[in-house]
Structure formats: structure tokens, C-alpha cells
Design a protein around this motif. Structure first.
Motif, PDB file in Angstrom:
ATOM      1  N   ILE A  15       0.858  -1.193   0.000  1.00 12.99           N
ATOM      2  CA  ILE A  15       0.000   0.000   0.000  1.00 12.99           C
ATOM      3  C   ILE A  15       0.888   1.235   0.000  1.00 12.99           C
ATOM      4  O   ILE A  15       1.644   1.461   0.952  1.00 12.99           O
ATOM      5  CB  ILE A  15      -0.931   0.034   1.229  1.00 12.99           C
ATOM      6  N   GLU A  16       0.832   2.021  -1.057  1.00  9.54           N
ATOM      7  CA  GLU A  16       1.713   3.181  -1.188  1.00  9.54           C
ATOM      8  C   GLU A  16       0.965   4.455  -0.786  1.00  9.54           C
ATOM      9  O   GLU A  16       0.394   5.148  -1.606  1.00  9.54           O
ATOM     10  CB  GLU A  16       2.234   3.318  -2.621  1.00  9.54           C
ATOM     11  N   GLY A  17       1.020   4.753   0.506  1.00 13.71           N
ATOM     12  CA  GLY A  17       0.414   5.987   0.998  1.00 13.71           C
ATOM     13  C   GLY A  17      -0.475   5.749   2.203  1.00 13.71           C
ATOM     14  O   GLY A  17      -1.503   5.073   2.108  1.00 13.71           O
ATOM     15  N   GLY A  18      -0.072   6.294   3.346  1.00 11.09           N
ATOM     16  CA  GLY A  18      -0.820   6.102   4.576  1.00 11.09           C
ATOM     17  C   GLY A  18      -2.195   6.713   4.567  1.00 11.09           C
ATOM     18  O   GLY A  18      -3.039   6.370   5.416  1.00 11.09           O
TER      19      GLY A  18
ATOM     20  N   TRP B 257       2.793   9.086   0.981  1.00 10.84           N
ATOM     21  CA  TRP B 257       3.241   9.284  -0.396  1.00 10.84           C
ATOM     22  C   TRP B 257       3.890  10.661  -0.404  1.00 10.84           C
ATOM     23  O   TRP B 257       4.440  11.100   0.614  1.00 10.84           O
ATOM     24  CB  TRP B 257       2.051   9.159  -1.375  1.00 10.84           C
ATOM     25  N   ASN B 258       3.880  11.389  -1.515  1.00  9.15           N
ATOM     26  CA  ASN B 258       4.443  12.741  -1.509  1.00  9.15           C
ATOM     27  C   ASN B 258       3.688  13.668  -0.564  1.00  9.15           C
ATOM     28  O   ASN B 258       4.247  14.624  -0.037  1.00  9.15           O
ATOM     29  CB  ASN B 258       4.435  13.330  -2.919  1.00  9.15           C
ATOM     30  N   ASN B 259       2.408  13.371  -0.360  1.00  3.42           N
ATOM     31  CA  ASN B 259       1.602  14.163   0.558  1.00  3.42           C
ATOM     32  C   ASN B 259       1.760  13.633   1.981  1.00  3.42           C
ATOM     33  O   ASN B 259       1.836  12.430   2.216  1.00  3.42           O
ATOM     34  CB  ASN B 259       0.120  14.092   0.156  1.00  3.42           C
ATOM     35  N   SER B 260       1.804  14.561   2.946  1.00  3.37           N
ATOM     36  CA  SER B 260       1.790  14.151   4.343  1.00  3.37           C
ATOM     37  C   SER B 260       0.399  13.670   4.716  1.00  3.37           C
ATOM     38  O   SER B 260      -0.595  13.992   4.055  1.00  3.37           O
ATOM     39  CB  SER B 260       2.174  15.335   5.245  1.00  3.37           C
TER      40      SER B 260
ATOM     41  N   SER C 245       5.728  13.858   5.037  1.00  2.00           N
ATOM     42  CA  SER C 245       6.431  13.310   3.873  1.00  2.00           C
ATOM     43  C   SER C 245       7.731  14.055   3.603  1.00  2.00           C
ATOM     44  O   SER C 245       7.946  15.178   4.074  1.00  2.00           O
ATOM     45  CB  SER C 245       5.537  13.399   2.641  1.00  2.00           C
ATOM     46  N   ALA C 246       8.589  13.438   2.808  1.00  2.00           N
ATOM     47  CA  ALA C 246       9.839  14.080   2.399  1.00  2.00           C
ATOM     48  C   ALA C 246       9.558  15.343   1.600  1.00  2.00           C
ATOM     49  O   ALA C 246      10.233  16.365   1.773  1.00  2.00           O
ATOM     50  CB  ALA C 246      10.672  13.103   1.579  1.00  2.00           C
ATOM     51  N   THR C 247       8.569  15.286   0.727  1.00  2.00           N
ATOM     52  CA  THR C 247       8.228  16.452  -0.083  1.00  2.00           C
ATOM     53  C   THR C 247       7.823  17.626   0.783  1.00  2.00           C
ATOM     54  O   THR C 247       8.302  18.744   0.605  1.00  2.00           O
ATOM     55  CB  THR C 247       7.089  16.102  -1.060  1.00  2.00           C
TER      56      THR C 247
ATOM     57  N   ILE D  57       7.072  -1.952   7.389  1.00  2.00           N
ATOM     58  CA  ILE D  57       7.002  -0.493   7.355  1.00  2.00           C
ATOM     59  C   ILE D  57       7.896  -0.021   6.218  1.00  2.00           C
ATOM     60  O   ILE D  57       9.095  -0.296   6.203  1.00  2.00           O
ATOM     61  CB  ILE D  57       7.480   0.115   8.684  1.00  2.00           C
ATOM     62  N   ASP D  58       7.300   0.696   5.261  1.00  2.00           N
ATOM     63  CA  ASP D  58       8.047   1.208   4.111  1.00  2.00           C
ATOM     64  C   ASP D  58       8.321   2.689   4.317  1.00  2.00           C
ATOM     65  O   ASP D  58       7.396   3.491   4.480  1.00  2.00           O
ATOM     66  CB  ASP D  58       7.250   0.990   2.829  1.00  2.00           C
ATOM     67  N   LEU D  59       9.609   3.060   4.289  1.00  3.69           N
ATOM     68  CA  LEU D  59      10.011   4.439   4.554  1.00  3.69           C
ATOM     69  C   LEU D  59      10.406   5.198   3.299  1.00  3.69           C
ATOM     70  O   LEU D  59      10.992   6.282   3.400  1.00  3.69           O
ATOM     71  CB  LEU D  59      11.151   4.456   5.579  1.00  3.69           C
ATOM     72  N   SER D  60      10.095   4.682   2.112  1.00  4.16           N
ATOM     73  CA  SER D  60      10.182   5.539   0.935  1.00  4.16           C
ATOM     74  C   SER D  60       9.138   6.641   1.085  1.00  4.16           C
ATOM     75  O   SER D  60       8.069   6.419   1.661  1.00  4.16           O
ATOM     76  CB  SER D  60       9.900   4.737  -0.345  1.00  4.16           C
ATOM     77  N   HIS D  61       9.452   7.812   0.574  1.00  4.02           N
ATOM     78  CA  HIS D  61       8.554   8.971   0.556  1.00  4.02           C
ATOM     79  C   HIS D  61       8.470   9.730   1.882  1.00  4.02           C
ATOM     80  O   HIS D  61       8.025  10.878   1.885  1.00  4.02           O
ATOM     81  CB  HIS D  61       7.124   8.583   0.139  1.00  4.02           C
TER      82      HIS D  61
END
Length: 389
Positions: free
Chosen positions: A136-139, A164-167, A173-175, A207-211
Motif C-alpha cells: 500500500i503506497e500511501g498512509g 506518499w508525496n503528501n503528508s 512526507s519528504a516532499t 514499514i516502508d520508509l520511501s517517501h
């Protein structure tokens, strides 16, 4: 792979490029290894648009025949939607994408099966089938509800990219942390965000920490009891993009026992990528465009000849792999292509049938067969297996 593959003639194209010196060894290593791609967006790009990926399609990077031609044994199918989906819509959209994957699996049972852990992934690969894992890409798709997280896990989701790019309201998010810091109400994880991390540890969900932003990243590292993944990110030292990892983050993943999977996107690999887009846009489109356009919008308007000139050599991806290995160690590096979620790739990596080129590239750089096997898939499966401990 856990077996020798027998490709039909039409699927062997990806292997013909190999040099006489390394080709035979590379082919053998690739065929015998178990190959894991930790991130692919074909569900959004093709399946949700009604395309039958069980057959060869004339668009995108991915379909089942090309996955098989590339020797990919375990394919993570990313479930993604942008920030326009929020409470009341994001969770439902995630389930629609999972439904789409399940239809593919139901229609092509001889080619693909759902895997829910490292053991089943290996067993499916041994049968000569593609082991499908859901990520799942995006909390925002859990809509700040633990029961939604639980529900997605029950449906087979085995990792959640926290942002994802959005918090989201519970993680930044990193963005946003780098480009919109003044708009944030908080940085990093909230109390609810910590609850999400702890629940994922309990479930055995990676837990995926990309983005995610740096603060979110290190907040997670303070509390997680399981190894993390970074499913599709590269090295900041080689390409200073907010989505890439700084050295201290790379070393933190290694200390945690996790794995960082390298992304094929030219914009995360090539420090000249965005400069070249602007240069080619001025040359091929117009130097007097009064409309302020994003890099992606400019890229989309370029002719095919310019897009091809933009592509960096495959050696840049290998450079990022080398750097990750140097910083984190051979046990903490993997592959996460981001195919069908990106618009520009290195030369030679046209679609997922080109995965064998990575194996030969690693061989030519002096990696041993056991090391190559770790990068291609063993590291990712180790982290997946560790979620149950």
C-alpha cells in the motif's frame, strides 16, 4: 528464481544483449536466483484502466509475459492513489485496486498467485509462477483508522508506505518536510502515527520508509521492533533529491536490519536530469513559454527523440547500488523498479523484461554470485520473513 526458466523465443529478447564474456554466467545466475521487485505501479497504470496484463500489452512497463521474461519471481504490486483521495474515498479506492489484482490472479492461476509471506513466495516461485505481494503506497489510504490498516492486512497487504508525496495527519512526507516546511502543523510521527507503527509490528506488516520525511524516518527508527524496508529510493549523495536517502538514513536502515531497494527513475539517479529537461524543453518546445510548468509537464511535451536523449546510462543505477552497498553493506540492498510509476528510465531498462541486464551489470562490477543473489531478492525476503519473529 528457484528453478531454471524456459522462455519461449519471443521472451528471450531481453537476454540477447548479454556480452560473450559475462552473458552465460549472468544468465545462469539470474535464472537460478529468486528475483524480487519491491515496487511496481501497474495496478494503477494499466489494470485500473481496463487493460489485461495477463497478455502482452503495447503500453507501460509491465504485464505478466514481460514479468516472466525478466525472470522476476516475486512482484510487489503497489496500491496507490494521490492526495485527492481522502477520508471516505481512499480506503475504498485501495480495495478496488486489490480487487483488480485478485481478478488477474483468478483469471491466470497458472501464471500468478498471491503470496502473504516469504515462505509462500518461495513456494510459488518454485512452481514457476509469479508470486504477487501487495504493498500500500500511501498512509492516507487507511484514513487514520487502525481497523482499516487491519483490513488491508487481512486482504494480503504486506507493507504500508507511511506517506506518499503528501503528508498525512499522523506522519510527514519528504516532499512536505523539505519543500513546504512552513505549512506543516507538526513534523514526524504523531501519537497516532506511533500507534500505526506499533500495530504494523504486531501484525507483521513491513514499514516502508520511501517517501517519508527525515523526521518521520527517524521517529520510526526509534520505536520499530522489526526491520524496515525502503521500497523504491536511491542515494542522496549521488542525486540530491528529497526522495533519496542521506548517508545517516542508509546506515540507520542497515543497523535496523532492513533493506533499501533501488529505484529506476532517471530523476532519482541522474543529477543532470532536470537540467536536461529544461534544456530540451527550450530547444524542442519553446523558450518563451509563459506558463509555469512542472518538470513532468515539460517532459510530457518533449518529442520522443528528446526523451531518448534524456535517458542516463544503466551505469548510473549501478553506481547507486555500489554506493548503497558501500554505506549499508551487501545484506541491505535490493531492487524496487517503480516501473509504471515513472516516466523516464536508464537506457536499456525499457520494461520489466530487462531485469537480466542488472545481473550482468553487477557481475561486470565484480559482485560475486552470492552477493548478486542477495541484491536480486534474498535481502528483501529475509526482511519479509523477519516480520514474523
Amino acid at each position: 528464481m528457484m528453478r531454471y526458466l524456459t522462455f519461449p523465443a519471443s521472451c528471450c529478447i531481453a537476454l540477447l544483449w548479454m556480452s560473450p564474456v559475462y552473458g552465460q554466467d549472468a544468465r545462469r545466475i539470474h535464472e537460478q536466483a529468486i528475483v524480487v521487485d519491491s515496487h511496481n505501479d501497474v495496478l494503477y497504470q494499466s489494470v485500473m484502466r481496463g487493460k489485461d496484463i495477463g497478455q502482452r500489452i503495447n503500453s507501460g512497463h509491465t504485464d505478466l509475459p514481460r514479468i516472466k521474461a525478466g525472470g522476476i519471481d516475486v512482484q510487489v504490486f503497489a496500491v496507490w492513489c494521490n492526495e485527492k483521495y481522502g477520508k471516505g474515498t481512499a480506503f475504498a479506492h485501495a480495495n478496488k485496486q486489490i480487487d483488480g489484482l485478485m481478478k488477474v490472479i483468478s483469471r491466470y492461476p497458472d501464471d500468478i498467485m498471491l503470496a502473504t509471506d516469504a515462505v509462500s513466495a518461495r513456494q510459488i516461485a518454485e512452481q514457476g509462477k509469479i508470486a504477487a505481494i501487495i504493498g500500500i503506497e500511501g498512509g492516507h489510504m487507511i484514513e487514520a483508522r487502525i481497523d482499516y490498516l487491519d483490513s488491508l492486512f487481512k486482504r494480503g497487504a504486506r507493507y504500508l508506505t507511511l506517506t506518499w508525496n503528501n503528508s498525512v495527519e499522523w506522519a510527514t512526507s519528504a516532499t512536505d518536510e523539505t519543500r513546504k516546511p512552513n505549512t506543516l502543523k507538526h513534523k514526524g510521527l504523531t501519537d497516532f502515527g506511533r500507534q500505526v507503527v506499533r500495530r504494523m509490528n504486531e501484525l507483521g506488516m513491513m514499514i516502508d520508509l520511501s517517501h517519508v520525511g527525515r523526521q518521520t524516518f527517524f521517529d520510526v527508527m526509534e520505536i520499530t521492533t522489526k526491520p524496515v524496508i525502503v521500497s523504491h529510493s536511491n542515494a542522496y549523495a549521488l542525486m540530491a533529491h528529497p526522495r533519496n536517502l542521506h548517508d545517516d538514513q542508509i546506515k540507520a536502515v542497515a543497523k535496523n536490519g532492513g533493506v533499501i531497494c533501488l529505484n529506476f527513475y532517471s530523476g532519482f539517479l541522474d543529477p543532470m536530469h532536470y537540467t536536461k529537461i529544461n534544456r530540451f524543453y527550450a530547444k524542442y518546445v519553446t523558450a518563451n513559454d509563459s506558463v509555469k510548468r512542472s518538470s513532468d509537464a515539460k517532459y510530457d511535451r518533449l518529442p520522443a527523440v528528446a526523451k531518448e536523449q534524456l535517458r542516463p546510462p544503466l551505469s548510473l543505477l549501478l553506481d547507486h547500488i555500489d554506493y548503497m552497498v558501500k554505506q549499508a553493506g551487501i545484506d541491505h540492498v535490493g531492487i524496487g523498479s517503480d516501473f509504471d510509476g515513472i516516466n523516464a528510465t536508464p537506457k536499456g531498462l525499457d520494461d520489466c523484461s530487462d531485469f537480466p541486464k542488472i545481473t550482468e551489470g553487477l557481475l561486470t562490477r565484480g559482485y560475486t554470485e552470492p552477493q548478486i543473489r542477495k541484491i536480486l531478492g534474498e535481502n528483501m525476503l529475509r526482511v519479509m520473513a523477519a516480520q514474523k519473529n
